[in-house]
Motif scaffolding. Structure first.
Motif, PDB file in Angstrom:
ATOM      1  N   ALA A 135     -12.773  88.511   1.261  1.00  0.00           N
ATOM      2  CA  ALA A 135     -12.728  88.252  -0.175  1.00  0.00           C
ATOM      3  C   ALA A 135     -14.071  88.585  -0.822  1.00  0.00           C
ATOM      4  O   ALA A 135     -14.118  89.203  -1.893  1.00  0.00           O
ATOM      5  CB  ALA A 135     -12.349  86.801  -0.446  1.00  0.00           C
ATOM      6  N   SER A 149     -14.603  92.416  -0.917  1.00  0.00           N
ATOM      7  CA  SER A 149     -13.695  93.003  -1.902  1.00  0.00           C
ATOM      8  C   SER A 149     -14.173  92.709  -3.319  1.00  0.00           C
ATOM      9  O   SER A 149     -14.110  93.568  -4.210  1.00  0.00           O
ATOM     10  CB  SER A 149     -12.277  92.461  -1.712  1.00  0.00           C
ATOM     11  OG  SER A 149     -11.737  92.860  -0.466  1.00  0.00           O
ATOM     12  N   LEU A 150     -14.692  91.498  -3.516  1.00  0.00           N
ATOM     13  CA  LEU A 150     -15.156  91.099  -4.839  1.00  0.00           C
ATOM     14  C   LEU A 150     -16.398  91.880  -5.258  1.00  0.00           C
ATOM     15  O   LEU A 150     -16.489  92.377  -6.382  1.00  0.00           O
ATOM     16  CB  LEU A 150     -15.430  89.596  -4.861  1.00  0.00           C
ATOM     17  CG  LEU A 150     -16.005  89.028  -6.164  1.00  0.00           C
ATOM     18  CD1 LEU A 150     -15.084  89.341  -7.340  1.00  0.00           C
ATOM     19  CD2 LEU A 150     -16.227  87.527  -6.039  1.00  0.00           C
ATOM     20  N   ARG A 174     -16.559  94.433  -8.388  1.00  0.00           N
ATOM     21  CA  ARG A 174     -17.477  94.207  -9.510  1.00  0.00           C
ATOM     22  C   ARG A 174     -18.377  95.422  -9.740  1.00  0.00           C
ATOM     23  O   ARG A 174     -18.697  95.756 -10.889  1.00  0.00           O
ATOM     24  CB  ARG A 174     -18.323  92.955  -9.263  1.00  0.00           C
ATOM     25  CG  ARG A 174     -17.547  91.651  -9.446  1.00  0.00           C
ATOM     26  CD  ARG A 174     -18.439  90.431  -9.224  1.00  0.00           C
ATOM     27  NE  ARG A 174     -19.621  90.494 -10.070  1.00  0.00           N
ATOM     28  CZ  ARG A 174     -19.666  90.144 -11.348  1.00  0.00           C
ATOM     29  NH1 ARG A 174     -18.566  89.701 -11.944  1.00  0.00           N
ATOM     30  NH2 ARG A 174     -20.784  90.221 -12.040  1.00  0.00           N
ATOM     31  N   ALA A 184      -7.714  86.888 -13.765  1.00  0.00           N
ATOM     32  CA  ALA A 184      -8.106  87.525 -12.508  1.00  0.00           C
ATOM     33  C   ALA A 184      -9.498  87.080 -12.084  1.00  0.00           C
ATOM     34  O   ALA A 184      -9.758  86.865 -10.896  1.00  0.00           O
ATOM     35  CB  ALA A 184      -8.054  89.040 -12.655  1.00  0.00           C
ATOM     36  N   ARG A 195     -10.175  85.218  -8.539  1.00  0.00           N
ATOM     37  CA  ARG A 195     -11.134  85.740  -7.560  1.00  0.00           C
ATOM     38  C   ARG A 195     -12.081  84.643  -7.096  1.00  0.00           C
ATOM     39  O   ARG A 195     -12.385  84.539  -5.892  1.00  0.00           O
ATOM     40  CB  ARG A 195     -11.939  86.875  -8.193  1.00  0.00           C
ATOM     41  CG  ARG A 195     -11.182  88.158  -8.441  1.00  0.00           C
ATOM     42  CD  ARG A 195     -12.034  89.088  -9.292  1.00  0.00           C
ATOM     43  NE  ARG A 195     -11.567  90.450  -9.282  1.00  0.00           N
ATOM     44  CZ  ARG A 195     -12.233  91.459  -9.833  1.00  0.00           C
ATOM     45  NH1 ARG A 195     -13.374  91.236 -10.441  1.00  0.00           N
ATOM     46  NH2 ARG A 195     -11.758  92.683  -9.776  1.00  0.00           N
ATOM     47  N   ARG A 221      -6.516  91.394  -1.583  1.00  0.00           N
ATOM     48  CA  ARG A 221      -6.002  90.620  -2.725  1.00  0.00           C
ATOM     49  C   ARG A 221      -6.907  90.746  -3.939  1.00  0.00           C
ATOM     50  O   ARG A 221      -6.466  90.507  -5.056  1.00  0.00           O
ATOM     51  CB  ARG A 221      -5.841  89.147  -2.345  1.00  0.00           C
ATOM     52  CG  ARG A 221      -4.625  88.737  -1.525  1.00  0.00           C
ATOM     53  CD  ARG A 221      -3.712  89.837  -1.189  1.00  0.00           C
ATOM     54  NE  ARG A 221      -2.480  89.439  -0.534  1.00  0.00           N
ATOM     55  CZ  ARG A 221      -1.852  90.174   0.357  1.00  0.00           C
ATOM     56  NH1 ARG A 221      -2.351  91.340   0.725  1.00  0.00           N
ATOM     57  NH2 ARG A 221      -0.722  89.793   0.897  1.00  0.00           N
ATOM     58  N   ILE A 222      -8.165  91.110  -3.724  1.00  0.00           N
ATOM     59  CA  ILE A 222      -9.089  91.378  -4.830  1.00  0.00           C
ATOM     60  C   ILE A 222      -9.273  92.888  -4.917  1.00  0.00           C
ATOM     61  O   ILE A 222      -9.654  93.530  -3.946  1.00  0.00           O
ATOM     62  CB  ILE A 222     -10.440  90.676  -4.603  1.00  0.00           C
ATOM     63  CG1 ILE A 222     -10.248  89.154  -4.569  1.00  0.00           C
ATOM     64  CG2 ILE A 222     -11.436  91.074  -5.686  1.00  0.00           C
ATOM     65  CD1 ILE A 222     -11.525  88.388  -4.246  1.00  0.00           C
ATOM     66  N   THR A 277      -6.673  91.423  -9.550  1.00  0.00           N
ATOM     67  CA  THR A 277      -6.175  90.910  -8.279  1.00  0.00           C
ATOM     68  C   THR A 277      -4.779  91.477  -8.024  1.00  0.00           C
ATOM     69  O   THR A 277      -4.068  91.879  -8.945  1.00  0.00           O
ATOM     70  CB  THR A 277      -6.090  89.368  -8.274  1.00  0.00           C
ATOM     71  OG1 THR A 277      -5.156  88.934  -9.279  1.00  0.00           O
ATOM     72  CG2 THR A 277      -7.455  88.755  -8.552  1.00  0.00           C
ATOM     73  N   ARG A 319      -4.460  92.052 -13.884  1.00  0.00           N
ATOM     74  CA  ARG A 319      -5.050  93.327 -13.494  1.00  0.00           C
ATOM     75  C   ARG A 319      -4.948  94.326 -14.630  1.00  0.00           C
ATOM     76  O   ARG A 319      -3.987  94.292 -15.411  1.00  0.00           O
ATOM     77  CB  ARG A 319      -4.351  93.887 -12.255  1.00  0.00           C
ATOM     78  CG  ARG A 319      -5.053  95.091 -11.638  1.00  0.00           C
ATOM     79  CD  ARG A 319      -4.317  95.595 -10.411  1.00  0.00           C
ATOM     80  NE  ARG A 319      -4.987  96.748  -9.823  1.00  0.00           N
ATOM     81  CZ  ARG A 319      -4.482  97.504  -8.858  1.00  0.00           C
ATOM     82  NH1 ARG A 319      -3.293  97.205  -8.355  1.00  0.00           N
ATOM     83  NH2 ARG A 319      -5.150  98.533  -8.391  1.00  0.00           N
TER      84      ARG A 319
END
Length: 506
Positions: free
Chosen positions: A212, A215-216, A220, A234, A238, A293-294, A299, A424
């Motif tokens: 997570a 991915s975040l 970003r 979203a 997150r 998922r991110i 998301t 999203r």
């Protein structure tokens, strides 16, 4: 005393570097930045290369962030590591990956390249020729009755490979030297030329326990580069995933540390709670580790009533059971005997290496990327950043304990204030049509701050992406923390750091 902004302003500023600026600077300006690092006034957030450039991400005293770059004529540049030790391994890795030769680098041994890549090495001339560059010599220690103990790179169990070379006098560790790089996967090479969607999947697989977080931070960075505004729902979802991931890993670590001190009951109970977190994540987002998922733009999954109920039940269960486990830890004398004053990391070293997460905060470094520089929605959430000064295994356990408590509060706040709306937005083609765009992002993973810098080409593919795991600055500190301890305490010290092999080796 110069500010980072002044150095960047003096250079040739790169367009589209959002939200933090980047500039190509002259060698004199580069050396001035190195002086600030060596003096302890600035912190190194990352150092990485390209075939003709070297880049540094820096944090100054005002907590401003920026990137400076230096053109490397003939693949050479003045070594940062000869003045600022935290850059040593980063420079060795850049030499392996991009053929850059830092002039004056004190340690010219290969790092990721274990002499099997079949290419001439840029540091061979500095280390005495190709043969010296290909062979790996562990550092020597002098003294009477010293002996060496080699551990790894293959270990019992399922942990990843890494070699640990101990020099000991009796049972006391005089020196520990690590050799890593065994799980180099070429992620950054695979990202080059990849579509954003493909690169996002690779980012989420950098370190399996931080899917997570990686991915975040990648999402970003992409969003900053392309100027994409992510829907509010979203952003909050997150953060919910990030805090669930933090909970799972901290609970697992607390139990594992106790297990290495032969206190298996804590391991069992913490393992049960960690499993509860993973099941709640699966119920809420369709995957135990919340992988993929991110995404850039938002998301992949929304949160329904059933998922909300699963997370609320999880929080209630941990709040009921966890305090009893904390009390058990605190009141077990045999356990305290193993953790208190063991593996002490000095405050000065944590500051010098800009150590993030529980490693840094247990040794007095008050830094959390959620708060500084900060990012949404944490600017609207109430949480404390626990900091201790002792720097031992016990302190690293207590930082995790307090962060579990803070994450529970954050999860409750997020669920109580989760906004409605879409989850999203699409990455439109016109976002990438006007030439290369760059950006850098910082996100607080459970180990500490994770950094991603990337450049997106006009065709919408990734030209270059560099990811820096907090373990780059924590692995060297483990070597320092174990000195003076007995060999038998290495497992518990190592577990209290819990550095990532995969996130480090890429």
């Amino acid at each position: 005393m110069p500010a980072l902004a002044d150095l960047i302003e003096a250079g040739r500023r790169i367009e589209h570097q959002i939200p933090w600026p980047r500039a190509v600077v002259a060698p004199k300006t580069w050396n001035l930045a190195v002086e600030q690092l060596a003096s302890g006034r600035w912190s190194l957030l990352g150092l990485w290369g390209e075939p003709d450039k070297v880049h540094m991400a820096l944090l100054d005293e005002a907590l401003d962030v920026g990137v400076i770059s230096l053109d490397c004529r003939g693949g050479r540049y003045p070594s940062v590591g000869q003045h600022h030790a935290p850059a040593l391994r980063l420079e060795r890795a850049a030499a392996d990956l991009f053929g850059l030769a830092p002039q004056g680098l004190p340690d010219t041994r290969r790092w990721l390249d274990h002499g099997q890549w079949g290419v001439s090495h840029p540091l061979a001339a500095q280390s005495g020729g190709p043969a010296a560059a290909a062979s790996y010599r562990f550092l020597a220690a002098e003294g009477e009755s010293l002996h060496q103990i080699a551990v790894g790179p293959v270990h019992a169990g399922i942990i990843e490979p890494g070699h640990f070379r101990f020099t000991a006098g009796g049972e006391t560790v005089v020196r520990l030297e690590e050799r890593l790089g065994y799980v180099h996967k070429g992620i950054e090479g695979l990202m080059a030329g990849a579509p954003i969607e493909r690169a996002a999947k690779l980012a989420g697989r950098t370190s399996g326990d931080s899917t997570a977080a990686y991915s975040l931070v990648f999402a970003r960075a992409v969003e900053a580069a392309l100027g994409i505004e992510v829907p509010a729902r979203a952003i909050w979802l997150r953060a919910l995933m990030a805090e669930l991931e933090r909970l799972a890993n901290h609970l697992g670590d607390i139990g594992a540390i106790c297990n290495d001190a032969a206190f298996a009951i804590m391991h069992a109970h913490c393992g049960v709670l960690r499993e509860r977190v993973l099941r709640a994540a699966d119920a809420a987002f369709g995957h135990r580790l919340m992988r993929d998922r991110i995404l850039p733009g938002g998301t992949a999954n929304d949160l329904d009533e059933a998922g909300t109920g699963a997370i609320r039940s999880l929080v209630a269960e941990i709040r009921q059971r966890f305090p009893h486990l904390v009390e058990l830890y605190d009141n077990t004398a045999s356990l305290q005997d193993r953790t208190v004053a063991t593996g002490r990391l000095k405050v000065e070293l944590a500051r010098q290496y800009a150590a993030g997460g529980y490693v840094g905060r247990a040794s007095g470094r008050d830094f959390d990327a959620r708060r500084t520089p900060g990012y949404a929605p944490y600017d609207e959430l109430a949480f404390d950043v626990p900091v201790l000064q002792e720097g031992d295994v016990n302190a690293r356990v207590w930082i995790r304990v307090r962060e579990v408590e803070q994450s529970l509060s954050l999860v409750e706040q997020i669920l109580g204030r989760l906004p409605g709306g879409p989850i999203r937005v699409d990455i439109a083609a016109d976002n990438v049509a006007d030439g290369p765009r760059e950006a850098m992002a910082l996100v607080e993973g459970f180990r500490g701050d994770i950094m991603v810098w990337l450049r997106i080409g006009g065709d919408g593919t990734i030209e270059r992406c560099h990811m820096r795991d907090p373990s780059w600055f924590q692995w060297p500190l483990l070597e320092a923390a174990i000195e003076g301890n007995i060999v038998a305490d290495f497992p518990i010290c190592n577990k209290s750091f819990n550095c990532s092999y995969s996130g480090h080796d890429l």
